[in-house]
Design a protein around this motif. Sequence first.
Motif, PDB file in Angstrom:
ATOM      1  N   GLN A  73       0.836  -1.178   0.000  1.00 19.24           N
ATOM      2  CA  GLN A  73       0.000   0.000   0.000  1.00 19.24           C
ATOM      3  C   GLN A  73       0.873   1.230   0.000  1.00 19.24           C
ATOM      4  O   GLN A  73       2.008   1.209   0.455  1.00 19.24           O
ATOM      5  CB  GLN A  73      -0.898   0.034   1.243  1.00 19.24           C
ATOM      6  N   ARG A  97      -3.234  -3.416  12.808  1.00 14.53           N
ATOM      7  CA  ARG A  97      -3.041  -1.962  12.870  1.00 14.53           C
ATOM      8  C   ARG A  97      -4.221  -1.213  12.266  1.00 14.53           C
ATOM      9  O   ARG A  97      -4.550  -0.112  12.695  1.00 14.53           O
ATOM     10  CB  ARG A  97      -1.760  -1.558  12.121  1.00 14.53           C
ATOM     11  N   GLU A  98      -4.825  -1.802  11.240  1.00 18.39           N
ATOM     12  CA  GLU A  98      -5.917  -1.145  10.533  1.00 18.39           C
ATOM     13  C   GLU A  98      -7.117  -2.089  10.494  1.00 18.39           C
ATOM     14  O   GLU A  98      -7.323  -2.813   9.525  1.00 18.39           O
ATOM     15  CB  GLU A  98      -5.489  -0.777   9.112  1.00 18.39           C
ATOM     16  N   LYS A 122     -10.083  -1.858   9.790  1.00 12.66           N
ATOM     17  CA  LYS A 122     -11.005  -1.749   8.654  1.00 12.66           C
ATOM     18  C   LYS A 122     -10.647  -2.736   7.537  1.00 12.66           C
ATOM     19  O   LYS A 122     -11.470  -3.014   6.658  1.00 12.66           O
ATOM     20  CB  LYS A 122     -11.000  -0.327   8.096  1.00 12.66           C
ATOM     21  N   LEU A 123      -9.414  -3.272   7.587  1.00 11.40           N
ATOM     22  CA  LEU A 123      -8.990  -4.237   6.571  1.00 11.40           C
ATOM     23  C   LEU A 123      -9.413  -5.666   6.900  1.00 11.40           C
ATOM     24  O   LEU A 123      -9.169  -6.574   6.112  1.00 11.40           O
ATOM     25  CB  LEU A 123      -7.462  -4.183   6.405  1.00 11.40           C
TER      26      LEU A 123
END
Length: 229
Positions: A20, A149-150, A152-153
């Motif tokens: 990313q 960490r994210e 939403k993934l």
Amino acid sequence: MLNRRLFLACFAAGLAAGCQSGSSAGRLPPRPGSRAVARAPAAKDSISPDFVQMYRAMPEEPFPVPAVDISKIDPVYYRRQVDYSSSEPAGTIVVDTPNRFLYLTMENGKAMRYGVGIGRAGFAWGGRARIAAKRPWPKWFPPAEMIEREPKLEKYRGGMEPGLENPLGARALYIYEGNKDTLYRLHGTSATWSIGKAVSSGCVRMLHQDVIDLYNRVPNGTPIVVRQV
């Protein structure tokens, strides 16, 4: 062999396979003796029709690829055949990390050169490996560390479906050291602004039109050399 220290640092961070983009890092200095790199994008009225055709829309793809507005890219990063002196045999991929180029070596001192975006500072990598697999419009699997960490993934834990929004884009070439997946990829991107910059999480990104061209030129087993300096 890949630079173990850099590789393990990237792997532990869980970013290598993410591919990313992040905030852009500053341009690394070119290595001594390298050719000067132009900085300014081209004016639209000065762009050769050959380059316009090269970066045309590709409606024939399963997910139609839009044309690239190449006036927004430094012309030095347009795909082209160049003179290239190298000790590597023809058919080798050479990534010139400091200058943001990928070369496919050819016979008679020539190479096909592509502009690329590379891993931002702290996630760079280098060494010798091979292209063990190639996939058109691949799924993308964020690493567990990235999902942590994210959150939403989380919905992509089982894989993000192919498409222009998929971080791997139109094509992905998978880099292995021996029989081990390094988690690094050469892959496509729609982010024209990222070409010539250090932005990704370790992978080497190319315009969709360029990665499709490279994909069609190289077989599985192609050697790849990534140079840090």
